[in-house]
Each structure stands twice: as structure tokens, then as C-alpha cells.
Design an enzyme around this catalytic site. Sequence first.
Site, PDB file in Angstrom:
ATOM      1  N   GLU D  59       0.798  -1.227   0.000  1.00  0.00           N
ATOM      2  CA  GLU D  59       0.000   0.000   0.000  1.00  0.00           C
ATOM      3  C   GLU D  59       0.829   1.274   0.000  1.00  0.00           C
ATOM      4  O   GLU D  59       0.427   2.281  -0.577  1.00  0.00           O
ATOM      5  CB  GLU D  59      -0.969   0.009   1.173  1.00  0.00           C
ATOM      6  CG  GLU D  59      -2.232  -0.813   0.955  1.00  0.00           C
ATOM      7  CD  GLU D  59      -2.027  -2.291   1.119  1.00  0.00           C
ATOM      8  OE1 GLU D  59      -0.922  -2.708   1.513  1.00  0.00           O
ATOM      9  OE2 GLU D  59      -2.965  -3.064   0.841  1.00  0.00           O
ATOM     10  N   HIS D 129     -11.202  -4.990   9.487  1.00  0.00           N
ATOM     11  CA  HIS D 129     -11.745  -4.837   8.126  1.00  0.00           C
ATOM     12  C   HIS D 129     -13.092  -4.129   8.128  1.00  0.00           C
ATOM     13  O   HIS D 129     -13.769  -4.105   7.101  1.00  0.00           O
ATOM     14  CB  HIS D 129     -11.917  -6.200   7.448  1.00  0.00           C
ATOM     15  CG  HIS D 129     -10.651  -6.792   6.928  1.00  0.00           C
ATOM     16  ND1 HIS D 129      -9.606  -7.139   7.751  1.00  0.00           N
ATOM     17  CD2 HIS D 129     -10.244  -7.096   5.670  1.00  0.00           C
ATOM     18  CE1 HIS D 129      -8.627  -7.659   7.013  1.00  0.00           C
ATOM     19  NE2 HIS D 129      -8.989  -7.632   5.755  1.00  0.00           N
TER      20      HIS D 129
HETATM   21  C1  LIG Z   1      -2.159  -4.544   4.211  1.00  0.00           C
HETATM   22  C2  LIG Z   1      -3.189  -5.397   3.567  1.00  0.00           C
HETATM   23  N1  LIG Z   1      -3.427  -5.279   2.236  1.00  0.00           N
HETATM   24  C3  LIG Z   1      -4.354  -6.032   1.630  1.00  0.00           C
HETATM   25  C4  LIG Z   1      -5.086  -6.935   2.355  1.00  0.00           C
HETATM   26  C5  LIG Z   1      -6.180  -7.761   1.666  1.00  0.00           C
HETATM   27  N2  LIG Z   1      -5.752  -9.156   1.567  1.00  0.00           N
HETATM   28  C6  LIG Z   1      -6.114 -10.059   2.487  1.00  0.00           C
HETATM   29  S1  LIG Z   1      -5.415 -11.565   2.195  1.00  0.00           S
HETATM   30  C7  LIG Z   1      -4.641 -10.987   0.822  1.00  0.00           C
HETATM   31  C8  LIG Z   1      -3.790 -11.901   0.030  1.00  0.00           C
HETATM   32  C9  LIG Z   1      -2.655 -12.393   0.866  1.00  0.00           C
HETATM   33  O1  LIG Z   1      -1.941 -13.355   0.147  1.00  0.00           O
HETATM   34  P1  LIG Z   1      -0.841 -14.214   0.892  1.00  0.00           P
HETATM   35  O2  LIG Z   1       0.042 -13.323   1.699  1.00  0.00           O
HETATM   36  O3  LIG Z   1      -0.188 -15.077  -0.110  1.00  0.00           O
HETATM   37  O4  LIG Z   1      -1.624 -15.087   1.951  1.00  0.00           O
HETATM   38  P2  LIG Z   1      -2.705 -16.226   1.628  1.00  0.00           P
HETATM   39  O5  LIG Z   1      -4.051 -15.553   1.669  1.00  0.00           O
HETATM   40  O6  LIG Z   1      -2.365 -16.813   0.297  1.00  0.00           O
HETATM   41  O7  LIG Z   1      -2.562 -17.208   2.743  1.00  0.00           O
HETATM   42  C10 LIG Z   1      -4.907  -9.639   0.603  1.00  0.00           C
HETATM   43  C11 LIG Z   1      -4.390  -8.847  -0.521  1.00  0.00           C
HETATM   44  C12 LIG Z   1      -4.843  -7.031   3.746  1.00  0.00           C
HETATM   45  N3  LIG Z   1      -5.559  -7.863   4.525  1.00  0.00           N
HETATM   46  N4  LIG Z   1      -3.885  -6.277   4.305  1.00  0.00           N
END
Ligand SMILES: Cc1ncc(C[n+]2csc(CCOP(=O)(O)OP(=O)(O)O)c2C)c(N)n1
Lengths: 333, 333, 340, 340
Positions: D59, D129
Amino acid sequence: MPAASLDLDPLATALGRHRQMLVIRRFLEKVDSLYRQGKVHGPAHLGLGQEAIAVGAASVLRPDDHSIGTYRGHAHALARGADQRAILAELLGRDGGICAGKGGSMHITSVEHGYYGSYAIVGAHLPIAVGMAWASRVRRTGQVTVCFFGDGAVNIGAFHEAVNLAALWSLPVVFVCENNQYMEYSPISAMIPVERPAASRASAYGLDPIVVDGNDVEAVRDVVGAAVEAARRGDGPALIEADTYRLKGHSAADAGSYRPADEVQRWLARDPLTRQLAALVEQGHDESELISMDTAIRISVSGLADRVLAGGPPDPATVWTDVWADGGSQWRN
Amino acid sequence: MPAASLDLDPLATALGRHRQMLVIRRFLEKVDSLYRQGKVHGPAHLGLGQEAIAVGAASVLRPDDHSIGTYRGHAHALARGADQRAILAELLGRDGGICAGKGGSMHITSVEHGYYGSYAIVGAHLPIAVGMAWASRVRRTGQVTVCFFGDGAVNIGAFHEAVNLAALWSLPVVFVCENNQYMEYSPISAMIPVERPAASRASAYGLDPIVVDGNDVEAVRDVVGAAVEAARRGDGPALIEADTYRLKGHSAADAGSYRPADEVQRWLARDPLTRQLAALVEQGHDESELISMDTAIRISVSGLADRVLAGGPPDPATVWTDVWADGGSQWRN
Amino acid sequence: MAELTFRSAVQATLAQEMARDERVTLLGEDITSGGVFKTTTGLLDRFGPDRVWDTPISEQAIVGAAMGAAMMGLRPVAEIMFADFYAVCWDLVVNEIAKTRYMTGGQVSLPLVLRGASGFGSLGFGSQHGQSVENWAMCVPGLKIVSPSTPAEMAGLLAAAIRCDDPVLVFEHKALYGAKQDVGDGEHLLPLGQARVVREGSDVTLVGLSITVRYCEQAALRLAEEGISAEVLDLRSLVPLDARAVLDSVGRTGRLVIVEENPGQLGWGAAIAAIAAEEAFDDLIAPVTRVSGGNVPWPVARELEAVVDVSPEQVVSAVRALTKRATSGARKGDRHADQR
Amino acid sequence: MAELTFRSAVQATLAQEMARDERVTLLGEDITSGGVFKTTTGLLDRFGPDRVWDTPISEQAIVGAAMGAAMMGLRPVAEIMFADFYAVCWDLVVNEIAKTRYMTGGQVSLPLVLRGASGFGSLGFGSQHGQSVENWAMCVPGLKIVSPSTPAEMAGLLAAAIRCDDPVLVFEHKALYGAKQDVGDGEHLLPLGQARVVREGSDVTLVGLSITVRYCEQAALRLAEEGISAEVLDLRSLVPLDARAVLDSVGRTGRLVIVEENPGQLGWGAAIAAIAAEEAFDDLIAPVTRVSGGNVPWPVARELEAVVDVSPEQVVSAVRALTKRATSGARKGDRHADQR
Ligand SMILES: Cc1ncc(C[n+]2csc(CCOP(=O)(O)OP(=O)(O)O)c2C)c(N)n1
Ligand SMILES: Cc1ncc(C[n+]2csc(CCOP(=O)(O)OP(=O)(O)O)c2C)c(N)n1
Ligand SMILES: [Mg+2]
Ligand SMILES: [Mg+2]
């Protein structure tokens, strides 16, 4: 660089670069003394000793290229050709300041000369530089952005996000870490788990580790120049670590007494101005002429300071301008 | 691990680890179906397919070691021995929820079992894990913290600051990147300028690049086990990348249709449970016994779900508790 | 402690609490050498490297480390050099520290302090190093917010913050660091959430926090010369907030002027004004007035700073306007008529 | 555009503005595939990869990229998936974007929009959230703040935000995404800083923003049955703020109830209340009342959410309390007596 701009470019020759470094050195020394006289309101972070990085890098930029830096940004604004008088007026809180008295020493900016500002939150301007380069890429303008930051900035999140995105999107941005060996009072070597603040991180972004002698203006010119042209060609970003040293403390208020005397001595011997002077003399330039050039610069800077000090303060009413694009600051009716 | 805890440790044997993976798998499948029935309020991120990482890592921890993870944390809480009923009650918004109805699916926590919580801001818990390990180091307790995070988290600033500080301070923390190949809908390969999200960054912190087959519980146990013992010895942190794949979408609401069918097939063939089952049979375990163990687990999980669903909601008055250490939430008089 | 500056009150209190409780551990940038504002001088020598940790420029890691260590039972005190830098670690502060006890159903405690220099005071620090951000934190439930006004207050409130089992943000106004005061000897400890009546008065209530308490005092002196009796309250903390003290005072004076350094667009003063507008409606005989910082980023040139900074003069004229105001027809005009 | 949902109003307006101005460029996480809330569906196909950029989870880089590109004259629209995530890039938002035009003396313009899902609405998203953070942004001069209440409002205000030469934060309440409305055809464009009179009334002014405008409308209907005539105002934006609209309405009704979803500790409602308490003092015949979210991090269990979320019922009882209140002795009791 197109020949056209070369002719006009005061930094095109080794002599011109020496002259520009002198201008910056004498300018910053003057600011330092004005600070001691209590004439500078607020902190002042000087780039004394780091002139070769500012000048070497600026010397490879097209007039329409962009640069951006930190609170230690006077040298970078001057290297791009920003108005000495307007910068001094800003530092001294006089009318006609380059930021209209709203930025002060930490936020010197000269968009007119392609210097998009000095930012005082460590690391914050790296993502901004990424955006500047992103715009150049989206529009295919061939413009390059050079982003200067300190060795201490490599430990903050914004550094990581910015270099990572620039590499992912292969953006025309050259990150130049001015490794002056210290954060504020802490030696950077004690604050990183690797050998070098920037170079040791490059591979994490798929970039080459590039180190240059930041006190050798010609070396900086060559290394940054190559990176800038590569970025211009579309080969993506570079992360360059330029070794240097600040001749004084972190800010004009800091004596820098935490630095070992022998270390200071070692670096004094590598003063970028002494070295460029020696090189010029070797190339056949007349030393006494170079000395009198220096004298002339000193005189002009202190004359300028006197004139600026004689000026009045900014109009208090202007405090309410420049928040919004309409020129004003109204937030409610 | 001291023999004492070994005996009590249900994860000490390959069979025990298989059993625990089965418990997690059936538990998460049940949550998935309850979600489809509209019985889960809010999002639910399931670790289906990633059970081997949770169980393999938990199997090398002492009861007094710490772990911490993301919104995809049910598996990690269960692997440490957290109460299935309390977790289900939290997910279903019933009384007796493990977070008293104040955390929900994204914040499952069981401090009693050393699982210090599930955090839903990507990257945010890495610095927290550093602090947990810092406390262990300050007090010389020999405790180790294991921090689980996703492949997408390597691009955020908090990751960089946390791993960097852990390395600088040589803290007893093991960072485990669960590389399930995707952020939400974007393949991680399209979002990094290097080959691997975590392993390709390790050298930036002076750490070794470590990659393990995250769908092989025994491999995870060996690799994480070695890192944990090294951390315990005072050799500092490790950054481990565990390759895995989520069997379903990002959250229970996501069909995951953006994933190529053949890719899904390839990974289904590497299901950690199928592989552990095969290994156990090879070691002479009776397959039918293993199947009936699975059946028993399914039955117990669905029985538990029915009992939890039969429960009532939390007392509305409890919404005002747990803000402050005094148990209340008063902010003014 | 005897005579202390605001700065040395921080240092002395940190030393006092570190000596009292070995769980109190410090971390921050350049703090082993005393820190940029010399608030941690000598603590490394006295307590050793396990108690005082220099960090890289990594505020997210600093605040996260404080949080994680607090969960483990340490009592970390993290220095955020300038309050403006909370912006680079805001997620750890407002989404993690403020919420984790709650979202885990009370499974963890977070006995930690985040402290550092804050505020404007027309010192030339500009827009990125001169903000008062107590209001940022007040937007988010789960954080205690302390902002002392004198050396003695600093000593007593910082000690209370460190002993508090909840996360506390302590704001040290950088224009006050040099302020001197004889704080007497012995341990200083003040309750959190109890406003201080700095001066009693009957015509108007002046509410301040941190440096603005001074402005209120200075204004009260001048007003006294004009025969206007001003009561001055030092809120000391915004959370917990001693709203009763404000309401009781307004009950006596009928007039309320709130003096806040942050921009008035949405400052902590609005919270006080809103509470008074709702709960002191029948007591108010004049409009609730706020004297706030200008709604622009801070400039640097002295003449520009003077325009946006709050001042005793502004407080004086705000009060004059209220007292000059015809109170006839005002609900409590009669009761207060004799006082004018 | 005809019948649109709040969600499709975002998508349609982004498409409209991208077609109108090639400088409008989007970036954000997973947006090429339509985004988590399906507000960018089809834009990659229609406008190509130079106009719609997927980003890593970074971000600070997203917001910084938007800022840097805006300085170069692009008009970036960055998606921040959930408003809670502003905390991880808060420095770029409040210390860089909000201040750079000012601190450079007007040398740069920042025509950019930061937009995304926000708000609580009892959807089970919990404390990290589910926040409404318009109040966070209102603490900092230099940001325009828009938070629409209906599909038509979303279309008109988002278009205005994208065409604005200043940085604008647009908050899209996630509980409104499904809301449907016939918005008629043709381009929608609304002015920034002009509140909307949703319903006229004479007894009390109800001020809402985003989802709380609905609660105000629902409350007004019920109050009408009781013979209480409520005027409903939709602020639309907090900066610029149409304070006049609020003050004029209170001038007619004498009573003010502000309905905000964020915790009341320091919400945007306090700014409105403080303005009224100062500038509508003589018009007010009853205490200024705020109906605000509970002062705790948000819980998840439905029965707990219901306690902390604001509701039409709470608005109705707040108004009842005010109208039942004896207005005798109130400064404007007479003028308003006939209306009761
Ligand atoms: C700072 C932030 N940006 C965006 C999000 C929205 N978001 C939640 S899970 C996710 C994907 C995360 O991917 P990864 O780190 O690979 O974890 P996974 O869900 O695959 O276990 C995103 C973009 C968030 N929760 N926090
Ligand atoms: C986020 C943030 N943290 C801390 C500071 C305070 N600070 C200002 S300069 C500085 C040291 C920076 O060192 P370096 O990056 O090496 O740059 P240099 O000053 O040496 O040019 C620090 C810690 C800041 N401005 N921003
Ligand atoms: Mg440095
Ligand atoms: Mg993933």
C-alpha cells in the site's frame, strides 16, 4: 544526452562540475554559519562532503528528467540549477522563498528545474519516485527519475515496497543511496545485518549490486550515467550505493562528536573537492585560477546572503494559500 | 525437545501427525460447508491443503514456544492443540467462542496453547513476532517464536522491517512463508521481481535461502525443526519458504476459478494427506485402520458442529468488556 | 528529583521506573546515546544493553516489537522520535495494539508505552515534524492518550503510563522540553484520567492540554486584569477523559473555551465541545468556543507560523467575545448576571 | 447508466472518466480481475494494461505511486481494498499527499483519488476490516473526503473526485455495494462540498453521511408517524464541508442529531456538533446529540455487532428524547412552541 542540451549544460565538463561542487560547498558552509548566528529557523541538514553525488548525478540528467531527495536536499536542488537566492530566502524565512516559507530547509523543491522535492519522513519519497517513473513509463516519455536517499533509509518499509515495485514494473528510476556511514548518531554498520545498506539488498529485487565512490564526481557521473541510460532504454531500475561522508554533524545543530577523530581524518583526505581539484590540475588546469574561482564563489554567496537577509518576511496572509489547487485553503463554508 | 513433553506430544509420531492433519482437514471442510449454509458470519479463510505446514512446524515446538499467524490461522491454532469447540463457537458466533465473539474467523487465538493470534492486516504480525522473540532473548528463556505468513506478504514493508530487525538482533524467531502460489486472485509469480517470494529475499538479511516441500509434513518437521533448534541455541532467525497450494479459493466465498485446471490437478496429486497416508502404509500401518480413523474424525467433527450450533449467542453485554486490562471499556467519566 | 526540566523529567522517570521494575525495557532510534531530544541520557550506562536498545529506522518494527514483547510480559517503552512518524507505523498502533486485547477476547495484555516528541510551538519544524497528533489517536478506541503540560506532570503521568497495564501513548511537547520546575523530591505518580484544576474561576472555563495549558494560564492572568475570572483545566489525558471535570466547571462558569494546538478541522477539542453541547446544554450561557491551530499544514517562516499557531491572545479575545455577548434571554442569564 | 447498484456505479463511473480523460489510470491489488468487491470489472479489457495496473500487496508503494504520477500530471485512481488499510500507508496519505502542495509553496498539484471499501454495517468483518475512517482523514488538512450514500451519489461524487485537481479520498461503504437505484441516463456529476437535503422537516435536523443517511431516512419515516417532522441532510463530503447547510437547517428546526458510524470518542460528528455549538447557539433549543458507533474495536458475533452499530431505532429515540424535553426557558422556546 542530446548535444543541444550538452552545450548549455554547465555540468558537461569536469571543470563545470568542479565549479558546481564549489558553489554547493560554499553555499552550505554559508548556511552553516548563518545557522550558528541563529538566522535559520528550524533544523538544517547539510550535504557538506556529499557534493560529488549531487553534481555527478545531475550531470547525466536531461533537463526534463526528474530528481527527488531528502531533507538533506539543498545540494540536489542546486545541482539541477535551482535559484540560490530563492533557496536562501526559504532558509532564512525571507520573502521570495522557493517554497514561499512553507517548506523551510527540509523541503527545498524546484519543480522548474526538475527537482520534485525534499521529503523529511525517512523513506517516504521512494514510493513517490516510483510513481514519477511510472508516469514516464505509462506515457513513454523516455524521462528518468533519480531518487536520492540515505543509508539509514534502507531499513524502513517504504524502501522495500518502492524498490520492489520499481523492479517488478521495470520502471525508469535510479535509486541512489548516499551512504554517508551514519543515521543520526548511529553508524549504519551497527544497524544492518548485512555488509552494505543498499548493495547487499539489491539481489532481493533482482537488481545488480552497484557501489561507487561517492566522493569522486567523475565516477558517480559514469556509474549513474550508465544506470540512467539503461533506465531510459527501458531496462528498468537500478540501485546504486555511493560511499561518502558528511563533513559535519547530522544537522547544523549537531557537532557530530560521536564520530572517531581518525575516521573523520580519513574521510577528510577523500574530500571530493580536493580530489577534483587535483584531477583538474593534472589535466592542465591552472591551480591559481581554480582557487580564484573558489574565492569568487565565496564572495558571491556571501553577497547574496547579505541581500537576502536585507529582505522582508513573507506576507502573513499567504499562510492561507497553496493548500488546494484553487490556490486557497477553505475547507468549509 | 525434552523427552517428557515428547511422550505427551500427540505430534511426536508420523501417525500422530497424520491424525492431526486429518483433524484439521475435516474441521476446515466442515467450516467450509457451514459457511455455504450461511452459518458463518463474515469471511472465512481456510488452510485446506496447507495442513502439513501447520502440523510439521507445531510438531517441533515446545509447549512453551510461541507461534503466530494470519487470518488463515485455524490450522495453526488446532495444530498447537487449541480447543476445537471454542474455535467452532467463534466461527459460528455462538457463546463460548475462543475470542468471545470479538475476533471471528480472522482472529482465532489460543494463548493457552502458545498460539498468539491470527492477524488480518497482511504483514502486521511479523513485527509482533519479532517482539515476542525479543522478549525471549532479553529474558534468555530459550523460547522460540514461529511466525507464519503468506507469499503475498513479502511485498509489504512490515515484512522487510521485521526480518531485518530479527536478523540484526539475532532473535529466536523462525519466519515460515506459506507459499500457496497466490495472493487473493493474483499468482505470486506475477507479483515479485525475483524467482521466489521469500527465499530470493533471504540474502538481503544475511539469511540462508531455505525452501521446503510444504506438502510433506515430515520434510517440514525436519527443516523447521532444525531452524527452531538453531534459534534456540542463539544462532538467530531463519526465513523458510514452504511450497504449498490451497485446495479452495482465497476465502470460502471464492471459487478460485482463476486457477488453471491442470495446475489444480497437479497440486491435488500432491495432497499432504494422501502422501502421509501412503508413507504410513509403506511403514506398515494398516490402511483400513487409517481410513476408519479418518471416518471417526469426520463423525466427531460433525457431532461437535451440531452441539455448537445448538448453543446460544454470546451475552450482548459482553461487547463492553475486554478493551482495557481492568476488563472494561470505559474511556470517559 | 528537585528542579527538573520537562526533558529531564522524562529521563528521570524512565530511570525511576526501570529501577523499580526490571520488565521496563526501552527501544528506539539513537536512544543509547541519549536520543535526539536527550530524554534517555545515561540510561544505557546505568541499566545495560538488555534494557536499552538502539533500533534501525524501522518504526513498524519498533512498535511491533514493543507489542510482541508486551504480550510476553515485558513492559516496553518505545520512543517514536517525532509524533508525526506515527504515520509510518499507524497500522501497528491503531489496528494491532489498540484492538488485539479485544479481538482475542481478552487473552493478551499490552502493557506498553509509546512516547516521543510532539507538537508545533512555532519552532520551525514544519509540516512533517511539527504536528500535534493526539487527535489521530483519539479516533481509535483502545489507546490511552497522555499529554503532559509541566515537568511535574510529565514525571507523574509518565510513571503512571509505564505502570498502566494498557497501551499508553505519551506525547512530549517539544517546545516544553526546556521548561523548568521544582518538582520536589520523592516518587511522582499521578492517576490517569483525572483533569487538573490549574486555576479556579467563575466566568469561563478554559480547557487545555499540553502546551495550551500554558496559553490558558497566561490568558487567565490577563483576563483577571479585566475582571474576568477564568477557570483553567489541564485535561492531562484524552483517554481516559475526565469529562466530569469539564462539565462540573462549565456548570459553575456557564462558558467554555477549548484551546487545542492541532488544526480545528477535527481536533480533540471537538470531542470536548460536542460533549458539552450535549451534556451541559442547560448550563451554557454562551457558545462553546474552540481556539485551534490553523487548518493548513504547518509553514516554517516565523511570520507564517505566528498566524496558524494558537496563542494566549487568541484565548483572551475569544473569552472577551463570549463575556461581552448579551446573556439576556440566555437560559442561565439571571444566575450569572451578577457575575458580570 | 439507468439502474445501477452502488458497486456498478463505481465501475461505470471509473469507465466513464477513463473514456473521458486518458490521464485517468488505475492501480491496486487484484483490480484487473475486477477486484475483491467487483468495482473494476471489465476495465482492463476495455482500456488495456497501460490504464489498469495490478500491484503487489504494497500500500505504501501504491499510494506513493499515485502521488508521484499525479505530480507528473496523470490522474491516478488507487484502490485501497479496505479503508482499514490506510493505516499501513498513512504516512503517504497524511504527511506526503496532504502536505506537499503546501510545503512546496504550490509547486505541485496532486490530482489523485484513493478509493475503496469502508465501513462496518454489521457484516462480520470485525475490527481490522470493518472501520469507518473518514474521521482519521478529517484530522489532517489537505485531503478532500467524500463518502457517498446511494448509487446516484456515488456516480456523481466519484466523477467529481476524479475531475478534482486536489487529492480526494472516496469511501465506499461495503454494506451499500448491493444497493440498487435508477440513476437515469447521461453523465452524473455533483459538486464537492454541497450537502443534500434528503427530506425537509421542521422539528429536528438529522445529519448523516454514507450509510447513516439511510438510517436517518428510516428514522424520519417513523418519526413522521409520531408527528415529528425531521429534516435529513446528507453531508456527502466532510472536506469540503457544507457547514452552512447544517447551520441553516438548525436555524429552522432548533434541534440537531448527528448520526455517525465511527466510534463517538472522536468522530466526524464531533466536528459538526462543535460547529453547531459555537455557531448555532442561539438557534438550538435542545442539546446537540450524536448517535455514534460504540467505543470499542468492532466485534464479529451478530448479537455483539448489533450493540455497537448505529441504527434507525437509536436515531428515533434520540430525537424523541430531544422533543420530549421541556423547551420552556429555552432561548427559542416561544418560536418553536407552536411546532410541538
Ligand atoms: C495490508 C493489507 N493489504 C491487503 C489486504 C487484503 N488481503 C487479504 S489476504 C490478501 C492476500 C494475501 O496473500 P498471501 O500473503 O499469499 O496469503 P494467503 O491468503 O495466500 O494465505 C490480501 C491482498 C490485507 N488484509 N492487508
Ligand atoms: C520515518 C522516520 N523515522 C525517523 C526519522 C528521524 N530521522 C531523520 S534523519 C534520520 C537519519 C537518517 O539517516 P540516513 O538515511 O542515513 O540519511 P542521512 O541523514 O545520513 O542523510 C532520522 C532517524 C525520520 N525523519 N523519519
Ligand atoms: Mg546516512
Ligand atoms: Mg498466498
